[in-house]
Scaffold this motif. Structure first.
Motif, PDB file in Angstrom:
ATOM      1  N   GLY A 189       5.366   8.998   3.247  1.00  0.00           N
ATOM      2  CA  GLY A 189       5.201   8.493   4.598  1.00  0.00           C
ATOM      3  C   GLY A 189       3.919   8.998   5.236  1.00  0.00           C
ATOM      4  N   MET A 190       3.579   8.440   6.404  1.00  0.00           N
ATOM      5  CA  MET A 190       2.317   8.745   7.062  1.00  0.00           C
ATOM      6  C   MET A 190       2.164  10.232   7.383  1.00  0.00           C
ATOM      7  SD  MET A 190      -0.541   7.537   8.128  1.00  0.00           S
ATOM      8  CE  MET A 190      -0.247   5.765   8.147  1.00  0.00           C
ATOM      9  N   LEU A 191       3.211  10.874   7.882  1.00  0.00           N
ATOM     10  CA  LEU A 191       3.103  12.285   8.247  1.00  0.00           C
ATOM     11  C   LEU A 191       2.811  13.154   7.028  1.00  0.00           C
ATOM     12  CD1 LEU A 191       5.909  12.713  10.952  1.00  0.00           C
ATOM     13  CD2 LEU A 191       3.431  12.651  11.283  1.00  0.00           C
ATOM     14  N   LYS A 192       3.506  12.886   5.927  1.00  0.00           N
ATOM     15  CA  LYS A 192       3.267  13.636   4.696  1.00  0.00           C
ATOM     16  C   LYS A 192       1.874  13.341   4.137  1.00  0.00           C
ATOM     17  CE  LYS A 192       7.118  15.963   3.900  1.00  0.00           C
ATOM     18  NZ  LYS A 192       7.123  17.446   3.732  1.00  0.00           N
ATOM     19  N   LEU A 193       1.440  12.106   4.310  1.00  0.00           N
ATOM     20  CA  LEU A 193       0.131  11.689   3.822  1.00  0.00           C
ATOM     21  C   LEU A 193      -0.979  12.479   4.498  1.00  0.00           C
ATOM     22  CD1 LEU A 193      -1.335   9.466   2.063  1.00  0.00           C
ATOM     23  CD2 LEU A 193      -1.478   8.137   4.172  1.00  0.00           C
ATOM     24  N   LEU A 194      -0.812  12.728   5.776  1.00  0.00           N
ATOM     25  CA  LEU A 194      -1.846  13.400   6.557  1.00  0.00           C
ATOM     26  C   LEU A 194      -1.634  14.905   6.682  1.00  0.00           C
ATOM     27  CD1 LEU A 194      -2.236  10.795   9.442  1.00  0.00           C
ATOM     28  CD2 LEU A 194      -3.693  11.059   7.428  1.00  0.00           C
ATOM     29  N   PHE A 195      -0.369  15.326   6.743  1.00  0.00           N
ATOM     30  CA  PHE A 195      -0.090  16.720   7.082  1.00  0.00           C
ATOM     31  C   PHE A 195       0.817  17.431   6.069  1.00  0.00           C
ATOM     32  CE2 PHE A 195      -0.492  14.307  11.115  1.00  0.00           C
ATOM     33  CZ  PHE A 195      -1.728  14.817  11.514  1.00  0.00           C
ATOM     34  N   GLY A 196       1.036  16.829   4.905  1.00  0.00           N
ATOM     35  CA  GLY A 196       1.882  17.465   3.901  1.00  0.00           C
ATOM     36  C   GLY A 196       1.322  18.791   3.416  1.00  0.00           C
ATOM     37  N   LYS A 197       0.001  18.924   3.461  1.00  0.00           N
ATOM     38  CA  LYS A 197      -0.686  20.170   3.148  1.00  0.00           C
ATOM     39  C   LYS A 197      -1.876  20.303   4.092  1.00  0.00           C
ATOM     40  CE  LYS A 197       0.461  20.308  -1.808  1.00  0.00           C
ATOM     41  NZ  LYS A 197       1.194  21.580  -1.795  1.00  0.00           N
ATOM     42  N   LYS A 198      -2.471  21.497   4.137  1.00  0.00           N
ATOM     43  CA  LYS A 198      -3.676  21.687   4.929  1.00  0.00           C
ATOM     44  C   LYS A 198      -4.859  21.130   4.150  1.00  0.00           C
ATOM     45  CE  LYS A 198      -1.971  25.781   7.362  1.00  0.00           C
ATOM     46  NZ  LYS A 198      -2.167  27.226   7.650  1.00  0.00           N
ATOM     47  N   GLN A 199      -5.353  19.985   4.610  1.00  0.00           N
ATOM     48  CA  GLN A 199      -6.377  19.258   3.878  1.00  0.00           C
ATOM     49  C   GLN A 199      -7.589  20.144   3.585  1.00  0.00           C
ATOM     50  OE1 GLN A 199      -6.502  15.731   3.158  1.00  0.00           O
ATOM     51  NE2 GLN A 199      -4.731  14.974   4.313  1.00  0.00           N
ATOM     52  N   PHE A 200      -7.922  20.275   2.298  1.00  0.00           N
ATOM     53  CA  PHE A 200      -9.074  20.999   1.765  1.00  0.00           C
ATOM     54  C   PHE A 200      -8.969  22.519   1.883  1.00  0.00           C
ATOM     55  CE2 PHE A 200     -10.836  16.799   2.739  1.00  0.00           C
ATOM     56  CZ  PHE A 200     -11.302  16.472   1.479  1.00  0.00           C
ATOM     57  N   ILE A 201      -8.100  23.012   2.741  1.00  0.00           N
ATOM     58  CA  ILE A 201      -7.979  24.453   2.945  1.00  0.00           C
ATOM     59  C   ILE A 201      -7.036  25.078   1.927  1.00  0.00           C
ATOM     60  CG2 ILE A 201      -7.248  26.233   4.571  1.00  0.00           C
ATOM     61  CD1 ILE A 201      -8.082  24.363   6.829  1.00  0.00           C
ATOM     62  N   ASP A 202      -5.979  24.335   1.589  1.00  0.00           N
ATOM     63  CA  ASP A 202      -4.947  24.852   0.696  1.00  0.00           C
ATOM     64  C   ASP A 202      -5.355  24.656  -0.762  1.00  0.00           C
ATOM     65  OD1 ASP A 202      -2.665  25.627  -0.598  1.00  0.00           O
ATOM     66  OD2 ASP A 202      -1.322  24.246   0.439  1.00  0.00           O
ATOM     67  N   HIS A 203      -5.516  25.766  -1.477  1.00  0.00           N
ATOM     68  CA  HIS A 203      -5.878  25.717  -2.904  1.00  0.00           C
ATOM     69  C   HIS A 203      -4.731  26.169  -3.798  1.00  0.00           C
ATOM     70  CE1 HIS A 203     -10.268  25.040  -2.405  1.00  0.00           C
ATOM     71  NE2 HIS A 203     -10.101  25.705  -1.281  1.00  0.00           N
ATOM     72  N   ARG A 204      -3.597  26.456  -3.218  1.00  0.00           N
ATOM     73  CA  ARG A 204      -2.498  27.037  -3.988  1.00  0.00           C
ATOM     74  C   ARG A 204      -1.892  26.022  -4.959  1.00  0.00           C
ATOM     75  NH1 ARG A 204       1.175  28.799   0.897  1.00  0.00           N
ATOM     76  NH2 ARG A 204       0.521  26.680   1.453  1.00  0.00           N
ATOM     77  N   PRO A 205      -1.559  26.456  -6.177  1.00  0.00           N
ATOM     78  CA  PRO A 205      -0.862  25.563  -7.113  1.00  0.00           C
ATOM     79  C   PRO A 205       0.460  25.103  -6.514  1.00  0.00           C
ATOM     80  CG  PRO A 205      -1.683  27.510  -8.244  1.00  0.00           C
ATOM     81  CD  PRO A 205      -1.863  27.769  -6.775  1.00  0.00           C
ATOM     82  N   ASP A 206       0.864  23.897  -6.865  1.00  0.00           N
ATOM     83  CA  ASP A 206       2.119  23.322  -6.400  1.00  0.00           C
ATOM     84  C   ASP A 206       3.020  23.140  -7.625  1.00  0.00           C
ATOM     85  OD1 ASP A 206       4.069  21.099  -5.723  1.00  0.00           O
ATOM     86  OD2 ASP A 206       3.052  21.247  -3.796  1.00  0.00           O
ATOM     87  N   PRO A 207       4.289  23.518  -7.544  1.00  0.00           N
ATOM     88  CA  PRO A 207       5.163  23.390  -8.719  1.00  0.00           C
ATOM     89  C   PRO A 207       5.322  21.956  -9.197  1.00  0.00           C
ATOM     90  CG  PRO A 207       6.431  23.946  -6.751  1.00  0.00           C
ATOM     91  CD  PRO A 207       5.000  24.137  -6.403  1.00  0.00           C
ATOM     92  N   ARG A 208       4.985  20.992  -8.349  1.00  0.00           N
ATOM     93  CA  ARG A 208       5.111  19.575  -8.729  1.00  0.00           C
ATOM     94  C   ARG A 208       3.848  19.024  -9.383  1.00  0.00           C
ATOM     95  NH1 ARG A 208       5.972  17.198  -2.954  1.00  0.00           N
ATOM     96  NH2 ARG A 208       4.275  18.696  -2.654  1.00  0.00           N
ATOM     97  N   GLU A 209       2.765  19.769  -9.329  1.00  0.00           N
ATOM     98  CA  GLU A 209       1.486  19.235  -9.781  1.00  0.00           C
ATOM     99  C   GLU A 209       1.441  19.087 -11.295  1.00  0.00           C
ATOM    100  OE1 GLU A 209      -1.605  22.907 -10.403  1.00  0.00           O
ATOM    101  OE2 GLU A 209      -1.154  22.355  -8.328  1.00  0.00           O
ATOM    102  N   ILE A 210       0.578  18.178 -11.731  1.00  0.00           N
ATOM    103  CA  ILE A 210       0.329  18.020 -13.164  1.00  0.00           C
ATOM    104  C   ILE A 210      -1.177  18.089 -13.405  1.00  0.00           C
ATOM    105  CG2 ILE A 210       2.451  16.733 -13.608  1.00  0.00           C
ATOM    106  CD1 ILE A 210      -0.594  14.683 -13.782  1.00  0.00           C
ATOM    107  N   ALA A 211      -1.541  18.525 -14.605  1.00  0.00           N
ATOM    108  CA  ALA A 211      -2.940  18.661 -14.995  1.00  0.00           C
ATOM    109  C   ALA A 211      -3.240  17.676 -16.119  1.00  0.00           C
ATOM    110  CB  ALA A 211      -3.226  20.094 -15.424  1.00  0.00           C
ATOM    111  N   PHE A 212      -4.485  17.662 -16.551  1.00  0.00           N
ATOM    112  CA  PHE A 212      -4.920  16.700 -17.557  1.00  0.00           C
ATOM    113  C   PHE A 212      -5.661  17.401 -18.683  1.00  0.00           C
ATOM    114  CE2 PHE A 212      -4.544  14.594 -13.537  1.00  0.00           C
ATOM    115  CZ  PHE A 212      -3.963  13.381 -13.830  1.00  0.00           C
TER     116      PHE A 212
END
Length: 275
Positions: A189-212
């Motif tokens: 949704g729009m709120l998560k799209l914009l505010f789900g994380k601190k844009q560009f400031i947050d560098h922490r790994p996310d347990p949901r993330e995937i790499a390549f």
């Protein structure tokens, strides 16, 4: 909307003369897809040489912006000044300009359906070259979590779908850092799209993330509404080098940039320049 990667299946594909139904369904579900061996190693080296020539010219001429977009500078592993983010490179190289006419890029437009997409040759930042090197004087080693949607808001337009198409010029296993995404978040949704994380400031790994697991010549495509970041390399100097070209495939009103274009507001504010 809660996003889960429990159903994510890491797969790679080959891009033929059309998208397969499996490829379209995979991208619709996850918002990202990887195509193997899009260009040859010889072509990758050709592009590296072309980009080096452009960099040499821009450094000699003292260019700091192209079409209103700031360049990002740093130092290479031996201490020489380098440009770590270059934009509109297709306007300074016939070879790169011709590459954007590769008919396989047009095949990717179908991933934006029902919207009508186009290759961003003169809009956004054109063909971007990101050159990551991890060392003390580097200005470009990583990129924090972000979506590309806030840029639309800064430009006074509604959020529209777009694709970030990455052409990888170096082999980069996930152990050397590189692209990270949270699959499925293009449907948030729009709120998560914009505010789900601190844009560009947050560098922490996310347990949901995937790499390549990237090989030289691979192509990655991800939805601009997807949460994504670039992980810093654990290596230093030459071992950390990662070179990627990005071309946006966009929708909406045609808005080309020229030498007279003003620097977008988000570039003046951001500590990290977006890709």
């Amino acid at each position: 909307m809660k996003i889960s990667t429990s159903t994510f299946e890491s797969k790679t594909f080959t891009l033929g003369d059309q998208l397969t139904q499996e490829q379209k369904e995979y991208f619709d579900k996850h918002g990202v897809i990887q195509f193997k061996h899009f260009i040859t190693s010889e072509t990758a080296q050709l592009f590296i040489d072309e980009l080096a020539n452009i960099e040499k010219q821009w450094l000699a001429e003292g260019i700091e912006k192209v079409n209103g977009i700031p360049l990002k500078f740093g130092q290479d592993p031996v201490g020489n000044k380098m440009i770590q983010r270059m934009c509109f490179t297709n306007k300074y190289s016939p070879v790169l300009a011709e590459f954007l006419k590769d008919p396989r890029f047009s095949i990717l437009l179908e991933l934006l359906a029902p919207y009508e997409g186009r290759i961003s040759e003169e809009e956004k930042d054109g063909l971007v070259f990101n050159h990551y090197v991890n060392q003390p004087n580097s200005k470009f080693t990583q990129m924090g979590w972000h979506t590309d949607s806030p840029r639309d808001l800064f430009l006074g337009q509604k959020i529209l779908p777009m694709l970030n198409v990455g052409i990888h010029l170096d082999t980069c296993p996930s152990s050397n850092g590189g692209l990270r995404v949270i699959p499925g978040t293009q449907n948030q949704g729009m709120l998560k799209l914009l505010f789900g994380k601190k844009q560009f400031i947050d560098h922490r790994p996310d347990p949901r993330e995937i790499a390549f697991e990237i090989e030289q010549g691979d192509l990655t495509v991800h939805d601009g509404r997807l949460w994504h970041r670039v992980e810093v390399s654990p290596n230093f100097g030459e071992k950390s080098r990662r070179r990627v070209m990005y071309v946006p495939i966009i929708t909406g009103k045609y808005k080309p940039k020229t030498a007279n274009s003003r620097t977008p507001f988000y570039h003046r504010l951001a500590k990290v320049v977006t890709k």
